[in-house]
Design a protein around this motif. Structure first.
Motif, PDB file in Angstrom:
ATOM      1  N   MET A   1     -11.456   5.353  -8.570  1.00 24.68           N
ATOM      2  CA  MET A   1     -10.630   5.737  -9.027  1.00 24.68           C
ATOM      3  C   MET A   1     -10.240   5.377  -9.628  1.00 24.68           C
ATOM      4  N   SER A   2      -9.287   5.069 -10.966  1.00 22.17           N
ATOM      5  CA  SER A   2      -8.653   4.964 -11.515  1.00 22.17           C
ATOM      6  C   SER A   2      -7.665   5.654 -12.250  1.00 22.17           C
ATOM      7  N   GLY A   3      -6.396   5.281 -12.635  1.00 26.68           N
ATOM      8  CA  GLY A   3      -4.862   5.657 -13.080  1.00 26.68           C
ATOM      9  C   GLY A   3      -4.167   5.375 -12.286  1.00 26.68           C
ATOM     10  N   LEU A   4      -2.914   6.030 -12.505  1.00 27.11           N
ATOM     11  CA  LEU A   4      -1.854   5.810 -11.388  1.00 27.11           C
ATOM     12  C   LEU A   4      -1.797   6.794 -10.343  1.00 27.11           C
ATOM     13  N   LEU A   5      -1.737   5.713  -9.171  1.00 23.94           N
ATOM     14  CA  LEU A   5      -2.267   7.110  -7.787  1.00 23.94           C
ATOM     15  C   LEU A   5       0.313   6.827  -7.566  1.00 23.94           C
ATOM     16  N   LYS A   6      -0.118   7.901  -6.532  1.00 23.86           N
ATOM     17  CA  LYS A   6       1.735   7.559  -5.805  1.00 23.86           C
ATOM     18  C   LYS A   6       1.689   7.671  -4.445  1.00 23.86           C
ATOM     19  N   TYR A   7       1.983   6.823  -3.726  1.00 27.15           N
ATOM     20  CA  TYR A   7       2.192   6.818  -2.528  1.00 27.15           C
ATOM     21  C   TYR A   7       3.793   7.023  -1.690  1.00 27.15           C
ATOM     22  N   ILE A   8       3.666   8.145  -1.145  1.00 26.21           N
ATOM     23  CA  ILE A   8       4.650   8.274   0.022  1.00 26.21           C
ATOM     24  C   ILE A   8       5.073   7.292   1.315  1.00 26.21           C
ATOM     25  N   GLU A   9       6.202   6.855   1.680  1.00 28.06           N
ATOM     26  CA  GLU A   9       5.898   6.346   2.537  1.00 28.06           C
ATOM     27  C   GLU A   9       6.762   6.526   4.139  1.00 28.06           C
ATOM     28  N   TRP A  10       5.919   6.923   5.362  1.00 29.26           N
ATOM     29  CA  TRP A  10       6.007   7.968   6.543  1.00 29.26           C
ATOM     30  C   TRP A  10       6.661   6.986   7.350  1.00 29.26           C
ATOM     31  N   MET A  11       8.025   7.761   8.344  1.00 31.88           N
ATOM     32  CA  MET A  11       7.731   6.599   9.115  1.00 31.88           C
ATOM     33  C   MET A  11       7.162   7.523  10.972  1.00 31.88           C
ATOM     34  N   SER A  12       7.446   7.073  11.628  1.00 31.79           N
ATOM     35  CA  SER A  12       6.540   7.782  12.753  1.00 31.79           C
ATOM     36  C   SER A  12       7.005   9.723  12.729  1.00 31.79           C
ATOM     37  N   ARG A  13       6.389  10.381  13.840  1.00 32.40           N
ATOM     38  CA  ARG A  13       7.084  11.028  13.588  1.00 32.40           C
ATOM     39  C   ARG A  13       7.167  12.580  12.624  1.00 32.40           C
ATOM     40  N   GLY A  14       6.253  12.128  11.565  1.00 33.00           N
ATOM     41  CA  GLY A  14       6.448  12.472   9.929  1.00 33.00           C
ATOM     42  C   GLY A  14       8.079  12.173   9.815  1.00 33.00           C
ATOM     43  N   ARG A  15       8.774  11.422  10.285  1.00 31.42           N
ATOM     44  CA  ARG A  15      10.046  10.715   8.778  1.00 31.42           C
ATOM     45  C   ARG A  15      10.022  10.693   7.313  1.00 31.42           C
ATOM     46  N   ARG A  16      10.122  10.530   6.423  1.00 37.01           N
ATOM     47  CA  ARG A  16       9.890   9.959   5.578  1.00 37.01           C
ATOM     48  C   ARG A  16      11.292   9.097   5.102  1.00 37.01           C
ATOM     49  N   THR A  17      10.528   7.817   4.586  1.00 42.97           N
ATOM     50  CA  THR A  17      11.604   7.374   3.780  1.00 42.97           C
ATOM     51  C   THR A  17      11.979   7.461   2.579  1.00 42.97           C
ATOM     52  N   ASP A  18      12.647   6.829   2.526  1.00 41.85           N
ATOM     53  CA  ASP A  18      13.858   7.453   0.454  1.00 41.85           C
ATOM     54  C   ASP A  18      12.561   6.539  -0.161  1.00 41.85           C
ATOM     55  N   ARG A  19      11.491   5.602  -0.221  1.00 38.86           N
ATOM     56  CA  ARG A  19      10.720   5.336  -1.213  1.00 38.86           C
ATOM     57  C   ARG A  19       8.944   5.768  -1.543  1.00 38.86           C
ATOM     58  N   ILE A  20       8.868   5.325  -2.311  1.00 36.97           N
ATOM     59  CA  ILE A  20       7.744   6.193  -2.789  1.00 36.97           C
ATOM     60  C   ILE A  20       7.616   4.795  -4.117  1.00 36.97           C
ATOM     61  N   ALA A  21       5.850   4.240  -3.662  1.00 37.80           N
ATOM     62  CA  ALA A  21       5.100   3.684  -4.275  1.00 37.80           C
ATOM     63  C   ALA A  21       4.577   4.267  -5.704  1.00 37.80           C
ATOM     64  N   TYR A  22       4.409   3.687  -6.890  1.00 40.09           N
ATOM     65  CA  TYR A  22       3.442   3.961  -7.526  1.00 40.09           C
ATOM     66  C   TYR A  22       2.641   2.960  -8.011  1.00 40.09           C
ATOM     67  N   VAL A  23       1.075   3.117  -7.964  1.00 46.06           N
ATOM     68  CA  VAL A  23       0.700   2.158  -8.578  1.00 46.06           C
ATOM     69  C   VAL A  23      -1.081   2.532  -9.008  1.00 46.06           C
ATOM     70  N   MET A  24      -1.491   1.035  -9.046  1.00 46.47           N
ATOM     71  CA  MET A  24      -2.981   1.419  -9.750  1.00 46.47           C
ATOM     72  C   MET A  24      -3.891   1.395  -8.907  1.00 46.47           C
ATOM     73  N   LYS A  25      -3.939   0.261  -7.825  1.00 48.48           N
ATOM     74  CA  LYS A  25      -4.933   0.673  -7.047  1.00 48.48           C
ATOM     75  C   LYS A  25      -3.810   0.286  -5.705  1.00 48.48           C
ATOM     76  N   GLU A  26      -4.917   0.221  -4.764  1.00 46.98           N
ATOM     77  CA  GLU A  26      -4.504   0.626  -3.112  1.00 46.98           C
ATOM     78  C   GLU A  26      -4.300  -0.351  -2.736  1.00 46.98           C
ATOM     79  N   TRP A  27      -4.828  -1.352  -3.253  1.00 48.59           N
ATOM     80  CA  TRP A  27      -4.665  -2.980  -2.494  1.00 48.59           C
ATOM     81  C   TRP A  27      -3.087  -3.627  -3.419  1.00 48.59           C
ATOM     82  N   ASP A  28      -2.856  -2.690  -3.552  1.00 50.59           N
ATOM     83  CA  ASP A  28      -0.720  -3.382  -5.231  1.00 50.59           C
ATOM     84  C   ASP A  28      -0.065  -2.711  -4.335  1.00 50.59           C
TER      85      ASP A  28
END
Length: 81
Positions: A1-28
């Protein structure tokens, strides 16, 4: 898979943090906060997000140049999945 990817940071029990990561590769992905993990946003569309929030242009540019960029900002209820 190539292109820009979006990841959302989640805490336990489904709570979200306010952080979102946009990356080119998952290992970044940056280290998550203690007790959190990164989850991919399968419905992510860079074009749609730029239309709804033009301020993301600089975030996307950083992610394309450096491989990853973090965004912490107000999120809408539509983004909670």
């Amino acid at each position: 898979m190539s292109g820009l990817l979006k990841y959302i940071e989640w805490m336990s029990r489904g709570r979200r943090t306010d952080r979102i990561a946009y990356v080119m590769k998952e290992w970044d992905l940056p280290q998550p906060l203690p007790g959190a993990e990164w989850q991919p946003d399968a419905r992510f569309s860079a074009a749609d997000e730029l239309l709804s929030n033009p301020d993301l242009k600089t975030v996307f540019k950083e992610a394309l140049e450096k491989g990853a960029a973090l965004y912490s900002g107000p999120t809408s209820d539509d983004e909670i999945r």
